[in-house]
Motif scaffolding. Structure first.
Motif, PDB file in Angstrom:
ATOM      1  N   ASP A 110      39.622  37.307  37.014  1.00 35.43           N
ATOM      2  CA  ASP A 110      40.778  36.740  35.807  1.00 35.43           C
ATOM      3  C   ASP A 110      40.883  37.373  34.487  1.00 35.43           C
ATOM      4  O   ASP A 110      41.587  37.928  34.087  1.00 35.43           O
ATOM      5  N   GLU A 111      39.450  37.517  34.212  1.00 38.87           N
ATOM      6  CA  GLU A 111      39.248  38.087  32.683  1.00 38.87           C
ATOM      7  C   GLU A 111      39.616  39.622  32.848  1.00 38.87           C
ATOM      8  O   GLU A 111      40.298  40.485  31.924  1.00 38.87           O
TER       9      GLU A 111
ATOM     10  N   HIS B 292      43.063  33.288  28.393  1.00 43.74           N
ATOM     11  CA  HIS B 292      42.959  32.599  29.384  1.00 43.74           C
ATOM     12  C   HIS B 292      44.241  32.787  30.224  1.00 43.74           C
ATOM     13  O   HIS B 292      45.254  32.611  29.733  1.00 43.74           O
TER      14      HIS B 292
ATOM     15  N   GLU C 115      45.690  31.098  32.479  1.00 40.20           N
ATOM     16  CA  GLU C 115      46.584  29.924  33.039  1.00 40.20           C
ATOM     17  C   GLU C 115      47.684  29.630  32.219  1.00 40.20           C
ATOM     18  O   GLU C 115      47.415  29.682  30.985  1.00 40.20           O
TER      19      GLU C 115
ATOM     20  N   THR D  95      43.117  24.502  27.721  1.00 42.08           N
ATOM     21  CA  THR D  95      44.433  25.460  28.183  1.00 42.08           C
ATOM     22  C   THR D  95      45.535  24.928  28.934  1.00 42.08           C
ATOM     23  O   THR D  95      45.180  23.779  29.361  1.00 42.08           O
TER      24      THR D  95
END
Length: 334
Positions: A143-144, A156, A158, A282
């Motif tokens: 994801d990063e 982040h 999300e 988040t």
């Protein structure tokens, strides 16, 4: 001498007539319908030139007079467009010139890809991975790494991708869809934040995004979104914990198997709003525009609690006693 001049004039006239007739015949072959009897999908490969595509179409039987198309490069090179990579639908009855125009246009065959409201980034990635004819460039990325690729390093992921139906064509990648969804969410969030109500307990657009994700996961009933936002607003203002189950589920991650136990409610995670004060760090999902608008324009009132009726809607209560009665009615008795 005069007889020779007349002969040469006649010869020139005949040559001109023959040239004109040949030109008209060549034009007629380009204007004639191509040789397909039903809709036919054809792909222009990446980097393919005009002559290669014409040879391929002839080999497939889609065109019959390959010479006429090749002659175009000598007589009317300006009529040959820059071919674009992608899939095109060849239609019965279309002419050769229409075919050439089509292959240089943006009328490529497209496919829909729907990201539902309330989905997580993990679910979105799975859908992108499974999309047919969409090049996958992120399957092996974290994801990063994906956020760094999108020039949002350190953010982040999300909540930052707007749920909607996007269209793509062969030759596009999952990164293209992610860029579109990210840009759309940033735009909508900016618009919604500019139109926010006064006296909100949230201070930044990102907090509005977090709040909207909670609203999105709590209800699918449009008429309830602002009232749920109102409950969350009043609880935050009074220092009460939000105590919303979707945050518990999100904090459980892949351990969640369809139900929450008492132990889950008591487990300390960064997202469990039964154990933490305020909002989670988040978003927990991708909210739609309606939930974003509700987050910045809560419904005034006195309710502080709500419980699911089991039909997609909720019962709202002002007092704990009323709430406990509703829990007995809708949860424990069920």
């Amino acid at each position: 001498m005069l007889r020779l001049v007349k002969f040469l004039v006649v010869l020139a006239l005949l040559a001109a007539v023959a040239a004109f007739a040949g030109y008209r015949y060549w034009q007629s072959r380009l204007e004639a319908p191509i040789a397909v009897e039903e809709e036919t999908l054809y792909e222009v490969p990446r980097g393919a030139g005009y002559n290669r595509v014409i040879a391929d179409l002839a080999a497939r039987g889609a065109i019959e007079d390959e010479w006429a198309f090749r002659l175009l490069t000598r007589i009317e090179p300006e009529a040959i467009p820059q071919l674009r990579t992608g899939e095109y639908m060849l239609e019965p009855g279309m002419s050769g010139r229409e075919l050439i125009e089509l292959l240089g246009s943006d009328r490529v065959v497209t496919y829909p890809l729907t990201i539902p409201e309330g989905w997580t980034f993990r679910q979105m990635r799975a859908r992108l991975d499974a999309a047919a004819k969409l090049e996958n460039r992120t399957a092996d990325l974290s994801d990063e790494e994906i956020m760094a690729l999108l020039e949002r390093e350190g953010r982040h992921p999300e909540g930052w991708f707007f749920p909607d139906t996007y269209r793509y064509h062969k030759g596009m990648s999952d990164v293209d869809i992610l860029r579109q969804a990210l840009a759309r969410m940033e735009q909508v969030l900016d618009e919604v934040w500019e139109a926010r109500s006064d006296n909100l307990p949230i201070e930044t657009p990102y907090e509005a995004l977090i709040m909207a994700s909670l609203i999105e996961r709590e209800t699918g009933a449009p008429e309830e979104r602002r009232e749920i936002a109102g409950v969350f607003k009043r609880r935050l203002e009074r220092g009460m914990r939000l105590q919303t189950d979707p945050t518990v589920i999100y904090g459980m991650g892949e351990r969640y198997e369809g139900r929450i136990t008492r132990a889950d409610l008591q487990e300390s995670t960064p997202y469990n709003t039964y154990t933490i004060d305020g909002m989670p760090p988040t978003p927990i999902a991708m909210p739609g525009r309606a939930s974003l608008e509700a987050a910045v324009d809560p419904l005034p009132g006195e309710t502080l609690y709500f419980v699911s009726r089991g039909d997609g809607t909720h019962h709202f209560s002002r007092t704990l006693r009323e709430h406990n009665n509703a829990v007995n009615r809708y949860i424990r008795n069920r």
